[in-house]
Design a protein around this motif. Structure first.
Motif, PDB file in Angstrom:
ATOM      1  N   LEU A  37       0.816  -1.206   0.000  1.00  0.00           N
ATOM      2  CA  LEU A  37       0.000   0.000   0.000  1.00  0.00           C
ATOM      3  C   LEU A  37       0.856   1.266   0.000  1.00  0.00           C
ATOM      4  O   LEU A  37       0.532   2.248  -0.661  1.00  0.00           O
ATOM      5  CB  LEU A  37      -0.924  -0.002   1.220  1.00  0.00           C
ATOM      6  CG  LEU A  37      -2.149  -0.918   1.163  1.00  0.00           C
ATOM      7  CD1 LEU A  37      -2.821  -0.982   2.526  1.00  0.00           C
ATOM      8  CD2 LEU A  37      -3.131  -0.435   0.106  1.00  0.00           C
ATOM      9  N   GLN A  38       1.947   1.238   0.740  1.00  0.00           N
ATOM     10  CA  GLN A  38       2.777   2.431   0.904  1.00  0.00           C
ATOM     11  C   GLN A  38       3.987   2.432  -0.027  1.00  0.00           C
ATOM     12  O   GLN A  38       4.793   3.366   0.015  1.00  0.00           O
ATOM     13  CB  GLN A  38       3.237   2.530   2.356  1.00  0.00           C
ATOM     14  CG  GLN A  38       2.082   2.669   3.333  1.00  0.00           C
ATOM     15  CD  GLN A  38       2.535   2.738   4.781  1.00  0.00           C
ATOM     16  OE1 GLN A  38       3.730   2.752   5.085  1.00  0.00           O
ATOM     17  NE2 GLN A  38       1.568   2.777   5.687  1.00  0.00           N
ATOM     18  N   ARG A  39       4.121   1.422  -0.828  1.00  0.00           N
ATOM     19  CA  ARG A  39       5.244   1.262  -1.772  1.00  0.00           C
ATOM     20  C   ARG A  39       6.591   1.396  -1.058  1.00  0.00           C
ATOM     21  O   ARG A  39       7.447   2.208  -1.403  1.00  0.00           O
ATOM     22  CB  ARG A  39       5.157   2.266  -2.917  1.00  0.00           C
ATOM     23  CG  ARG A  39       5.815   1.749  -4.195  1.00  0.00           C
ATOM     24  CD  ARG A  39       5.718   2.729  -5.352  1.00  0.00           C
ATOM     25  NE  ARG A  39       6.113   2.088  -6.600  1.00  0.00           N
ATOM     26  CZ  ARG A  39       7.378   1.809  -6.932  1.00  0.00           C
ATOM     27  NH1 ARG A  39       8.349   2.106  -6.102  1.00  0.00           N
ATOM     28  NH2 ARG A  39       7.660   1.212  -8.068  1.00  0.00           N
ATOM     29  N   GLU A  40       6.763   0.555  -0.081  1.00  0.00           N
ATOM     30  CA  GLU A  40       7.982   0.543   0.731  1.00  0.00           C
ATOM     31  C   GLU A  40       8.809  -0.683   0.364  1.00  0.00           C
ATOM     32  O   GLU A  40       8.382  -1.827   0.571  1.00  0.00           O
ATOM     33  CB  GLU A  40       7.613   0.516   2.209  1.00  0.00           C
ATOM     34  CG  GLU A  40       8.802   0.444   3.149  1.00  0.00           C
ATOM     35  CD  GLU A  40       8.358   0.299   4.590  1.00  0.00           C
ATOM     36  OE1 GLU A  40       8.912  -0.563   5.297  1.00  0.00           O
ATOM     37  OE2 GLU A  40       7.447   1.049   5.009  1.00  0.00           O
ATOM     38  N   LEU A  41       9.987  -0.491  -0.184  1.00  0.00           N
ATOM     39  CA  LEU A  41      10.816  -1.603  -0.626  1.00  0.00           C
ATOM     40  C   LEU A  41      11.252  -2.460   0.572  1.00  0.00           C
ATOM     41  O   LEU A  41      11.660  -1.932   1.608  1.00  0.00           O
ATOM     42  CB  LEU A  41      12.052  -1.093  -1.368  1.00  0.00           C
ATOM     43  CG  LEU A  41      11.785  -0.327  -2.670  1.00  0.00           C
ATOM     44  CD1 LEU A  41      13.106   0.057  -3.333  1.00  0.00           C
ATOM     45  CD2 LEU A  41      10.917  -1.110  -3.633  1.00  0.00           C
TER      46      LEU A  41
END
Length: 413
Positions: free
Chosen positions: A45-49
């Motif tokens: 959802l937060q596009r956190e690698l």
């Protein structure tokens, strides 16, 4: 946005690593899966690698799974490797997918002749290093290499822009294809933190958003002569690795289906309400909800069985390559046709499972907080790497005309 490779290198690079036995390695997987799965939906959802996931994978020694015991590794089979990928995908398919280049690299290495270079690659893998890279060019026809390696004094410089660099943000070493001053096709293997290598977090696919599958900018990167490799390989090893790369992606889809089953059960038990006209008081007793969960579970069972069968076929072809069997060509064909047939069926079952998940609840099942749509997005994106219409056609041509051309040439991508 450029990816900073120095984020956790200091804490994860360890010298003289002791590689665990296969049973020990397997024993580490359940806790690893829990740790990786914990924030997977939020990361999407937060596009956190998921850098921390790869730190855990290094620490567990999982990248060395396929290194044979005689080379100092745990000696895991193809079946072990594919089950690992499916399990990782059930926790986070981005993490599983991003390891594809690494295991393709290690597979090619273990089937290569003995050499100082091979021993070096094996040592790096046993030490927990991960490999990735990119070969596709931006704005160029398929197969065209625009990236240039130019001689400058006693050394070389690499310039270009690559795409589909899956896993490169998480790797320690990166491989790139290029043409030299004579127009010859070569490849280089470089430390990921070499100055001038910029891994770009610009993958904009609707699914598998955290695989770091976007671009790499190569800006006057220094290359030493020892890092340059003439691009050549054993054709039979190439065929084996091609099929294995495809199976890796199918295993990613299989893991997502397992996750769909878990989400369906968890949602019904904790959140879902019986429909207005249902004869049941609670959703878990509703016969139609039970039917949906049953269908999803059956699809997961079938997908896992097909994946396992194909992995067993590739174990046989891997063994044939290892011993130099006279039947290796036929075993590679058998593995390839098994893989192609599996892909066609797994695709339908996986997409169906992702679709009917929403039937276990009403409007609330579409809430963004559950992020259930990520399953369909991830499966669809994985499947786009393997053209299913082409696979079905190749299978039909094989049975109708006994045509093995595409199977031998590795053109079932």
């Amino acid at each position: 946005m450029a990816v900073n490779h120095s984020i956790d290198n200091d804490s994860i690079h360890r010298q003289h690593r002791s590689v665990p036995a296969l049973d020990t390695l397997r024993g580490r997987i359940p806790q690893l899966l829990k740790d990786i799965a914990r924030d997977a939906s939020r990361r999407d959802l937060q596009r956190e690698l998921p850098f921390e996931a790869f730190a855990l994978i290094r620490q567990a020694g999982l990248g060395a799974l396929r290194i044979p015991r005689e080379l100092g590794g745990p000696g895991g089979s193809v079946s072990d490797y594919i089950e690992l990928i499916a399990s990782l995908a059930s926790a986070d398919p981005n993490v599983a997918h991003a390891l594809r280049s690494h295991f393709n690299f290690s597979e090619a290495v273990i089937h290569s002749p003995d050499s100082a270079e091979k021993r070096d690659y094996v040592a790096k893998t046993l030490d927990g290093k991960l490999f990735a890279g990119a070969h596709t060019e931006v704005g160029a026809p398929l197969g065209t290499i625009l990236t240039r390696l130019t001689r400058v004094g006693d050394g070389y410089r690499l310039n270009g822009r690559k795409w589909y660099a899956t896993g490169s943000a998480y790797a320690d070493f990166l491989s790139f294809s290029a043409t030299d001053d004579d127009g010859k096709l070569i490849s280089v293997l470089l430390p990921a933190d070499r100055e001038g290598i910029q891994v770009l977090d610009d993958w904009d696919g609707m699914g598998q958003r955290l695989t770091a599958s976007g671009g790499v900018h190569l800006d006057n990167v220094e290359v030493h002569a020892s890092e340059i490799k003439t691009r050549s390989h054993n054709a039979e090893v190439g065929r084996h690795c091609s099929t294995l790369r495809q199976l890796h992606l199918a295993a990613c889809a299989a893991g997502v289906v397992r996750n769909i089953r878990e989400d369906a059960v968890d949602y019904v038990r904790k959140q879902a309400r019986a429909a207005m006209h249902s004869p049941a008081d609670i959703a878990r007793d509703d016969q139609f909800v039970q039917q949906v969960v049953g269908e999803i579970s059956a699809n997961a069972y079938a997908v896992d069985a097909l994946i396992a069968t194909t992995a067993a076929m590739l174990d046989q072809s891997a063994q044939a390559l290892t011993v130099g069997s006279a039947t290796v060509d036929q075993q590679l064909i058998t593995a390839s046709i098994s893989n192609a047939q599996m892909q066609v069926v797994v695709a339908k079952l996986a997409l169906r499972a992702a679709e009917v998940l929403f039937e276990v609840g009403g409007g609330s099942a579409t809430s963004r907080k559950y992020n259930f749509d990520r399953h369909w997005r991830n499966i669809r994106t994985v499947l786009n790497h393997n053209p299913l219409l082409h696979k079905a056609r190749v299978v039909g041509d094989f049975y109708l005309n006994e045509n093995t051309t595409h199977l031998r040439e590795g053109l079932v991508f």
